[in-house]
Design a protein around this motif. Structure first.
Motif, PDB file in Angstrom:
ATOM      1  N   ALA A  25      38.727 -78.783 -30.345  1.00 37.95           N
ATOM      2  CA  ALA A  25      39.927 -79.608 -30.480  1.00 37.95           C
ATOM      3  C   ALA A  25      39.710 -80.793 -31.414  1.00 37.95           C
ATOM      4  O   ALA A  25      40.661 -81.505 -31.747  1.00 37.95           O
ATOM      5  CB  ALA A  25      40.368 -80.103 -29.103  1.00 37.95           C
ATOM      6  N   GLY A  26      38.453 -81.006 -31.825  1.00 37.87           N
ATOM      7  CA  GLY A  26      38.157 -82.109 -32.742  1.00 37.87           C
ATOM      8  C   GLY A  26      37.925 -83.448 -32.077  1.00 37.87           C
ATOM      9  O   GLY A  26      38.054 -84.490 -32.725  1.00 37.87           O
ATOM     10  N   SER A  27      37.565 -83.438 -30.798  1.00 33.26           N
ATOM     11  CA  SER A  27      37.353 -84.705 -30.083  1.00 33.26           C
ATOM     12  C   SER A  27      36.235 -85.520 -30.720  1.00 33.26           C
ATOM     13  O   SER A  27      35.172 -84.983 -31.047  1.00 33.26           O
ATOM     14  CB  SER A  27      37.000 -84.427 -28.617  1.00 33.26           C
ATOM     15  N   ASP A  28      36.484 -86.817 -30.871  1.00 32.65           N
ATOM     16  CA  ASP A  28      35.430 -87.699 -31.373  1.00 32.65           C
ATOM     17  C   ASP A  28      34.864 -88.578 -30.265  1.00 32.65           C
ATOM     18  O   ASP A  28      33.941 -89.363 -30.488  1.00 32.65           O
ATOM     19  CB  ASP A  28      35.940 -88.557 -32.531  1.00 32.65           C
ATOM     20  N   THR A  29      35.420 -88.431 -29.063  1.00 35.18           N
ATOM     21  CA  THR A  29      35.013 -89.246 -27.918  1.00 35.18           C
ATOM     22  C   THR A  29      34.958 -88.354 -26.684  1.00 35.18           C
ATOM     23  O   THR A  29      35.822 -87.505 -26.490  1.00 35.18           O
ATOM     24  CB  THR A  29      36.017 -90.391 -27.674  1.00 35.18           C
ATOM     25  N   LEU A  30      33.923 -88.543 -25.851  1.00 37.14           N
ATOM     26  CA  LEU A  30      33.767 -87.734 -24.646  1.00 37.14           C
ATOM     27  C   LEU A  30      33.609 -88.637 -23.435  1.00 37.14           C
ATOM     28  O   LEU A  30      32.699 -89.460 -23.366  1.00 37.14           O
ATOM     29  CB  LEU A  30      32.542 -86.821 -24.777  1.00 37.14           C
ATOM     30  N   VAL A  31      34.511 -88.468 -22.472  1.00 41.75           N
ATOM     31  CA  VAL A  31      34.447 -89.218 -21.219  1.00 41.75           C
ATOM     32  C   VAL A  31      33.580 -88.452 -20.226  1.00 41.75           C
ATOM     33  O   VAL A  31      33.849 -87.283 -19.931  1.00 41.75           O
ATOM     34  CB  VAL A  31      35.860 -89.417 -20.623  1.00 41.75           C
ATOM     35  N   LEU A  32      32.542 -89.095 -19.732  1.00 41.23           N
ATOM     36  CA  LEU A  32      31.703 -88.516 -18.685  1.00 41.23           C
ATOM     37  C   LEU A  32      32.359 -88.855 -17.354  1.00 41.23           C
ATOM     38  O   LEU A  32      32.107 -89.902 -16.768  1.00 41.23           O
ATOM     39  CB  LEU A  32      30.276 -89.069 -18.779  1.00 41.23           C
ATOM     40  N   GLY A  33      33.229 -87.948 -16.892  1.00 40.37           N
ATOM     41  CA  GLY A  33      34.104 -88.242 -15.765  1.00 40.37           C
ATOM     42  C   GLY A  33      33.539 -87.906 -14.408  1.00 40.37           C
ATOM     43  O   GLY A  33      34.292 -87.655 -13.463  1.00 40.37           O
TER      44      GLY A  33
END
Length: 270
Positions: free
Chosen positions: A172-180
């Motif tokens: 999807a091209g995410s540049d940020t990842l939330v460690l949820g």
């Protein structure tokens, strides 16, 4: 000096305890891991709420002045009921989707969390408050928590599973990842091995401990003031306290030798 309870389904909350010992080393801590029942993320909301309330009551009865609900799933399913039942501050954790939305350069944010967290009313209510110009790619990290609980966060098995979970987020091209999930910061090495520095990682340990600090300052009174540099840490497990202590020593960056440390099994509770 206060006694602080930190509760998680297993070892994930050690990431919160680690930050708490960095910022607030002078306090005493009880770390309670319900490892016999981990992971929580695949259980029903009703079960999670009931079990979390029972264990937080245990911590309150042990004399805790505040409790950190260091489990995203338990926070999502149970924190409202726990706060209604207990007369002490209860600080929860939730995926850092708001700071992620603010930091993302392209408006595409991946959220890696448990199935229960992603489906919870609390998470989706938070999601609804954020701007529509940010797209969130939600991915359940099924199977990751058991690997971390087994001490395999850096194993090839974890790496392979993590790669599968990250695939839709990357596509999807995410540049940020939330460690949820509080377990997932222990996957940082594996994530960096897969992705390098191409993605910004967001976890909320620092924000949670800063909120704890604010609550403790509100509670501060002369009869609780004790001069000490490092308090005690008691590790309590519903499965194996020796294994929990070993995991803490392996996963945490804090020097536990600076604290009075002990471990014990969780007895029968009602």
């Amino acid at each position: 000096m206060s006694l602080i309870g930190v509760f998680d389904s297993g070892v994930g909350g050690l990431s919160i305890l680690d930050e708490a010992l960095r910022q607030l080393p002078q306090h005493d801590y009880i770390y309670l891991a319900d490892s016999a029942n981990a992971p929580y993320g695949e259980k029903s909301g009703a079960w999670i709420a009931e079990r979390s309330l029972i264990l937080c009551k245990y911590l309150a009865d042990a004399g805790c002045d505040a409790i950190v609900l260091a489990c995203n799933t338990a926070t999502a399913e149970a924190i409202k009921q726990i706060r209604e039942q207990l007369q002490i501050p209860v600080i929860g954790v939730e995926p850092g989707i708001k700071p992620a939305a603010m930091q993302s350069q392209n408006g595409v944010v991946g959220v890696l969390a448990t199935e229960a967290t992603l489906k919870s009313d609390k998470f989706n209510a938070l999601l609804a408050t954020l701007p529509n110009d940010c797209r969130f790619i939600k991915q359940a990290g099924a199977g990751l928590v058991p690997l971390i609980e087994a001490g395999k966060a850096d194993s090839e098995e974890a790496l392979d599973l993590l790669a599968k979970h990250l695939e839709p987020i990357l596509e999807a091209g995410s540049d940020t990842l939330v460690l949820g999930c509080t377990h997932y910061p222990f996957l940082r090495t594996a994530i960096r091995k897969l992705l390098g520095d191409s993605i910004t990682l967001i976890d909320t340990s620092d924000a949670v401990v800063r909120q704890l600090k604010r609550q403790l300052e509100l509670l501060a009174s002369d009869d609780k003031l004790t001069i000490q540099d490092h308090g005690s840490v008691n590790f309590v497990s519903s499965k194996d306290d020796a294994v929990l202590l070993q995991m803490a020593q392996n996963l945490m960056h804090s020097n536990l030798e600076m604290h009075a440390v002990k471990s014990q099994m969780l007895g029968n509770i009602k």
